[in-house]
Design a protein around this motif. Structure first.
Motif, mmCIF file in Angstrom:
data_model
loop_
_atom_site.group_PDB
_atom_site.id
_atom_site.type_symbol
_atom_site.label_atom_id
_atom_site.label_comp_id
_atom_site.label_asym_id
_atom_site.label_seq_id
_atom_site.Cartn_x
_atom_site.Cartn_y
_atom_site.Cartn_z
ATOM 1 N N LEU A 206 0.806 -1.216 0.000
ATOM 2 C CA LEU A 206 0.000 0.000 0.000
ATOM 3 C C LEU A 206 0.841 1.270 0.000
ATOM 4 O O LEU A 206 1.623 1.513 0.913
ATOM 5 C CB LEU A 206 -0.896 -0.019 1.248
ATOM 6 N N GLY A 207 0.621 2.075 -1.024
ATOM 7 C CA GLY A 207 1.327 3.345 -1.119
ATOM 8 C C GLY A 207 0.361 4.510 -1.053
ATOM 9 O O GLY A 207 -0.736 4.462 -1.611
ATOM 10 N N THR A 208 0.784 5.555 -0.362
ATOM 11 C CA THR A 208 0.011 6.786 -0.368
ATOM 12 C C THR A 208 1.007 7.942 -0.344
ATOM 13 O O THR A 208 2.195 7.743 -0.610
ATOM 14 C CB THR A 208 -1.001 6.818 0.794
ATOM 15 N N GLY A 209 0.539 9.135 -0.053
ATOM 16 C CA GLY A 209 1.465 10.258 -0.037
ATOM 17 C C GLY A 209 0.713 11.551 0.111
ATOM 18 O O GLY A 209 -0.527 11.580 0.089
ATOM 19 N N VAL A 210 1.476 12.616 0.266
ATOM 20 C CA VAL A 210 0.866 13.922 0.520
ATOM 21 C C VAL A 210 1.599 15.007 -0.245
ATOM 22 O O VAL A 210 2.760 14.850 -0.632
ATOM 23 C CB VAL A 210 0.893 14.271 2.030
ATOM 24 N N LEU A 211 0.887 16.096 -0.424
ATOM 25 C CA LEU A 211 1.509 17.321 -0.922
ATOM 26 C C LEU A 211 1.915 18.161 0.272
ATOM 27 O O LEU A 211 1.252 18.129 1.319
ATOM 28 C CB LEU A 211 0.519 18.094 -1.793
ATOM 29 N N VAL A 212 2.973 18.917 0.121
ATOM 30 C CA VAL A 212 3.402 19.797 1.193
ATOM 31 C C VAL A 212 3.579 21.202 0.606
ATOM 32 O O VAL A 212 4.053 21.348 -0.520
ATOM 33 C CB VAL A 212 4.691 19.260 1.861
ATOM 34 N N GLY A 213 3.109 22.199 1.372
ATOM 35 C CA GLY A 213 3.215 23.575 0.906
ATOM 36 C C GLY A 213 1.987 24.055 0.147
ATOM 37 O O GLY A 213 2.042 25.077 -0.546
ATOM 38 N N LEU A 214 0.869 23.347 0.298
ATOM 39 C CA LEU A 214 -0.375 23.796 -0.342
ATOM 40 C C LEU A 214 -0.822 25.122 0.290
ATOM 41 O O LEU A 214 -0.536 25.380 1.470
ATOM 42 C CB LEU A 214 -1.483 22.755 -0.125
ATOM 43 N N PRO A 241 6.266 18.206 -3.106
ATOM 44 C CA PRO A 241 6.110 19.631 -2.837
ATOM 45 C C PRO A 241 5.097 20.199 -3.830
ATOM 46 O O PRO A 241 5.139 19.856 -5.018
ATOM 47 C CB PRO A 241 7.516 20.195 -3.084
ATOM 48 N N PHE A 242 4.181 21.020 -3.345
ATOM 49 C CA PHE A 242 3.215 21.657 -4.247
ATOM 50 C C PHE A 242 3.972 22.615 -5.164
ATOM 51 O O PHE A 242 4.691 23.494 -4.697
ATOM 52 C CB PHE A 242 2.154 22.400 -3.425
ATOM 53 N N ILE A 243 3.828 22.401 -6.474
ATOM 54 C CA ILE A 243 4.478 23.273 -7.460
ATOM 55 C C ILE A 243 3.377 23.924 -8.278
ATOM 56 O O ILE A 243 2.518 23.230 -8.833
ATOM 57 C CB ILE A 243 5.416 22.450 -8.374
ATOM 58 N N THR A 244 3.404 25.243 -8.351
ATOM 59 C CA THR A 244 2.302 25.925 -9.030
ATOM 60 C C THR A 244 2.379 25.701 -10.537
ATOM 61 O O THR A 244 3.452 25.813 -11.143
ATOM 62 C CB THR A 244 2.333 27.440 -8.751
ATOM 63 N N ALA A 261 9.708 19.818 1.898
ATOM 64 C CA ALA A 261 9.582 18.431 1.423
ATOM 65 C C ALA A 261 10.634 17.532 2.074
ATOM 66 O O ALA A 261 10.338 16.398 2.474
ATOM 67 C CB ALA A 261 9.708 18.394 -0.102
ATOM 68 N N LEU A 262 11.866 18.040 2.198
ATOM 69 C CA LEU A 262 12.934 17.213 2.785
ATOM 70 C C LEU A 262 12.699 16.984 4.272
ATOM 71 O O LEU A 262 12.961 15.895 4.793
ATOM 72 C CB LEU A 262 14.301 17.862 2.542
ATOM 73 N N ASN A 263 12.199 18.007 4.969
ATOM 74 C CA ASN A 263 11.871 17.801 6.388
ATOM 75 C C ASN A 263 10.804 16.723 6.542
ATOM 76 O O ASN A 263 10.890 15.865 7.419
ATOM 77 C CB ASN A 263 11.346 19.098 7.011
ATOM 78 N N LEU A 264 9.794 16.772 5.672
ATOM 79 C CA LEU A 264 8.735 15.769 5.767
ATOM 80 C C LEU A 264 9.276 14.382 5.424
ATOM 81 O O LEU A 264 8.985 13.395 6.111
ATOM 82 C CB LEU A 264 7.573 16.152 4.842
#
Ligand code: SF4
Length: 355
Positions: A206-214, A241-244, A261-264
């Motif tokens: 099972l893989g999931t994930g998140v965006l950071v910086g939204l 990382p959220f990229i516009t 992103a690296l901290n997360l």
């Protein structure tokens, strides 16, 4: 969604937070927040601790997952994504099952042990079309198969598992209900969580994930994402990382940063010692050394692109995606070189999740 872990007024100092993480304490806001917010020398210490733990738990091998982007059609309208339905400026494409099978053979010839079949939420690949493709790949190659095809019915997930899919990636992006709703006008957080539960019940890795910086996202919200993924039992986790993207409603927003992103990523390694964590291509979009920096912050997976060069530039979830202009063989060579230059090795096994 869990709000466990206490309020911000119980937040620890960085040193104590890092001690908790290294001691494998139950994830809690009180120590996740200071890690996620670390700066300067503290951020360096966090990433070093993650790198050391990765060495002990996962070794120096880097697993390569060959990414095949099947289709850039999508029925959804995620606010941050360049493939969203309403973005009519995209040239849309689909690969045929025959083309995908040929790419799987190419992946095996290039030495990859896993293919990741990814697309927008494109119902063209209905249950049987995809199941047939999976059966062919499994019959003709020795590849592990990861799917990343979005939200589907329980019946479909079961059929694809039965047909040979080993793993499934379905990113939650954020577990904050208000933020999820703002980012996914046609989404439903509960439904996505149910899909993940179903995938787990079916035995997928099972893989999931998140965006950071939204826009509007806080470190407390990201800490809650980590707690939720821990409760879920995620085995592979991608951090984007959220990229516009200039052709989306969020065009004017500030993007996430490489440091966020690296901290997360480093925090995730400390919370998930045995998970497969990719240094995602989005890191490379923010910094030419983003992949290396991810691998030095706890990551142990890279996902080189095997999508045909003629289609690759049309699969732009965000701008600046690296390696859109080199051949698949060159991409493989370059990645292998970069891994070796770091003193690490490319894994030769399938890189299944260890349970
Ligand atoms: S993030 Fe995925 S589901 Fe959302 S619009 Fe982009 S491709 Fe579609």
């Amino acid at each position: 969604m869990s709000g466990a872990g206490g309020s911000l007024d119980t937040t620890l100092g960085f040193d104590e937070a890092l001690e908790r993480a290294v001691a494998a304490a139950e994830p809690a806001r009180s120590w996740l927040v200071p890690l996620l917010a670390a700066e300067g020398p503290e951020a360096e210490r966090l990433r070093r601790a993650a790198d050391e733990l990765r060495t002990r738990t996962m070794g120096d091998e880097v697993h390569l997952r060959a990414l095949i982007e099947l289709s850039n059609y999508c029925r959804r309208n995620c606010m941050y994504c360049g493939l969203r339905l309403d973005h009519t400026g995209v040239r849309r494409y689909r690969l045929t099952p025959g083309e995908v099978l040929a790419l799987a053979h190419q992946a095996e010839d290039l030495g990859y042990r896993t293919v990741v079949l990814q697309s927008g939420e494109d119902l063209y690949y209905e249950t049987e079309v995809m199941a047939g493709m999976l059966r062919s790949i499994k019959a003709e190659t020795d590849l592990a198969i990861t799917l990343s095809l979005g939200e589907r019915s329980d019946v479909t997930y079961a059929a694809w598992r039965e047909a040979g899919a080993d793993r499934y990636l379905l990113r939650i992006e954020t577990t904050d209900p208000a933020l999820f709703a703002a980012m996914h006008p046609d989404g439903d957080l509960e439904r996505r969580m149910r899909c993940l539960g179903q995938l787990k019940a079916l035995g997928y890795q099972l893989g999931t994930g998140v965006l950071v910086g939204l826009p509007g996202q806080t470190v407390v919200s990201t800490a809650d994402d980590v707690i939720w993924m821990h409760e879920l039992g995620a085995e592979m986790i991608g951090v984007g990382p959220f990229i516009t993207h200039p052709d989306t409603p969020l065009a004017g927003a500030n993007g996430g940063t490489l440091d966020q992103a690296l901290n997360l990523l480093a925090t995730l390694r400390l919370v998930f010692p045995h998970a497969h964590l990719p240094a995602t291509t989005a890191l490379g979009a923010l910094d030419p050394q983003g992949g290396e920096k991810g691998l030095e912050a706890g990551a142990n997976v890279l996902m080189p692109n095997l999508t045909p060069e003629t289609q690759r530039e049309a699969y732009l979830l965000y701008p600046g995606k690296p390696i859109v202009d080199v051949t698949s063989a060159t991409c493989r060579d370059r990645i292998t070189e970069r891994v070796r230059a770091m003193g690490r090795t490319v894994a030769t096994d399938h890189g299944h999740v260890r349970r």
